[in-house]
Design an enzyme around this catalytic site. Structure first.
Site: not given
Length: 400
Positions: A319, A262
């Site tokens: 996700d 991330h």
């Protein structure tokens, strides 16, 4: 910080504005909406409550909740022109392209569009949240040759999304799961799409133009499109025995392991931790369970191989486990980013309000960054092949 250190890094680590809407603590893996930790909201709040929290900045009363539920039911009905517009698109059109166009088109049906006060724009936000979801569900049916569900009077936003898409009233369990997914995706401070919304809002463009820009940004593979890429990865691997070799080949080729890592979190994304537990609970059928187990294997081997080969410590993001959950719920893979947008439009609206009315800044301010020009400069007096010949010498005339 020196200017050389702030260029060409995608604005990472650069603070550009204040916000009161949400906070990401990347070092400790924490996310807050208006000061409330995401774990608490995921367990105890409905999506309608989160909408009110994001838009108005405080925990809603029961009367507030009933009001917004009523508003969303009223606003959920799409204008017939939008149904007609959706039927014009090719069935093969990318869903996020369709939704970006719809977001902008909805402006013409908002009676509050020209009224520039907080109350009126708040109503516009609720209209957009409701109608964007209805349009997403309608598009899924229309592109499959089915008539859209026009009468979506479901009690909750989550139920209306599923009803509109599936053509049947969802069960209580299905509705609660969708509600949780909507809560988890509602906002994430100055991510790429939210920044796009705020940048466009800073020009004094309207809510719909700003959110349309956000949809465009979210469609990218490195943002909202990443959830679809995760599921495509799991489908490509297909079998637990192939995980390790597939990941090694991918890393050796310099490619990403989708869903790991991330831009902000240096540890696990707190939403991923919640979704791992959710996936473990809801993906019980053998045909669904395989994707959860495959995801766990990709997480385990991906982290180990990345550490060994690249000296990188990466963790799952939102996700990674949302993908098999959505797949298990019957969402088409190319609609995963649309689901993301259906949730995130609530956060985009909150950020539009904050930007437009300067609720966290001294005054509204147009975003206008600078760039360092690194191309060549042409001087007419020097014949270095850089001069622009006149029109006559090239036989060109703009008048024809």
């Amino acid at each position: 910080m020196k200017s050389e250190e702030t260029k060409n890094i995608g604005l990472r680590g650069i603070t550009i504005a204040d916000t009161r809407i949400s906070m990401v603590d990347g070092e400790r893996g924490r996310l807050f909406y208006r000061g409330y930790p995401i774990q608490q909201l995921a367990e105890q709040a409905t999506f309608e409550e989160v909408i009110l929290l994001l838009l108005y900045g405080h925990a809603p009363t029961l009367a507030d909740i009933r009001r917004v539920e009523s508003n969303l039911r009223e606003y959920r009905q799409l204008p017939e022109e939008i149904f007609g517009m959706l039927k014009i698109f090719r069935p093969s059109a990318a869903p996020m392209d369709v939704m970006q166009a719809v977001a902008a088109a909805l402006a013409q049906f908002d009676p509050d569009l020209q009224t520039d006060n907080r109350e009126a724009v708040g109503r516009s936000c609720l209209r957009l949240i409701a109608r964007f979801a209805s349009a997403a569900a309608a598009w899924q049916r229309i592109r499959n040759g089915l008539e859209p569900i026009r009468d979506l009077d479901d009690s909750s936003h989550a139920a209306a999304v599923l009803h509109g898409m599936w053509g049947r009233v969802p069960t209580a369990e299905e509705t609660r799961l969708m509600d949780l997914l909507l809560v988890l995706h509602a906002d994430h401070t100055f991510n790429a799409s939210t920044f796009a919304v705020r940048e466009v809002a800073s020009t004094r463009a309207n809510l719909y133009a700003s959110v349309s820009a956000g949809v465009g940004a979210l469609s990218g593979d490195l943002h909202g499109g990443a959830n679809a890429k995760v599921m495509q990865m799991l489908l490509e691997i297909g079998d637990l025995d192939k995980v390790e070799s597939w990941i090694s080949q991918r890393i050796d080729a310099g490619q990403r392991i989708m869903g790991l890592g991330h831009a902000v979190y240096q540890t696990e994304d707190p939403r991923a931790g919640i979704l791992r537990k959710v996936a473990d609970k809801v993906l019980q059928r053998p045909e669904d369970r395989r994707w959860f187990e495959l995801g766990l294997a990709v997480e385990q081997h991906g982290k180990a191989i990345l550490l060994e080969k690249k000296k990188l410590v990466l963790y799952p993001n939102v996700d990674f486990f949302s993908s098999p959950v959505l797949y298990g719920q019957g969402f088409p893979i190319d609609m995963f980013p649309v689901f993301f947008a259906v949730s995130r439009v609530s956060g985009w609206c909150a950020h539009f309000l904050e930007e437009h009315f300067a609720e966290a800044q001294p005054k509204p301010q147009l975003y206008r960054p600078e760039a360092s020009y690194t191309g060549r400069l042409c001087a007419q007096q020097i014949d270095d092949g850089c001069n622009w010949p006149d029109l006559d010498s090239r036989g060109l005339d703009p008048a024809g």
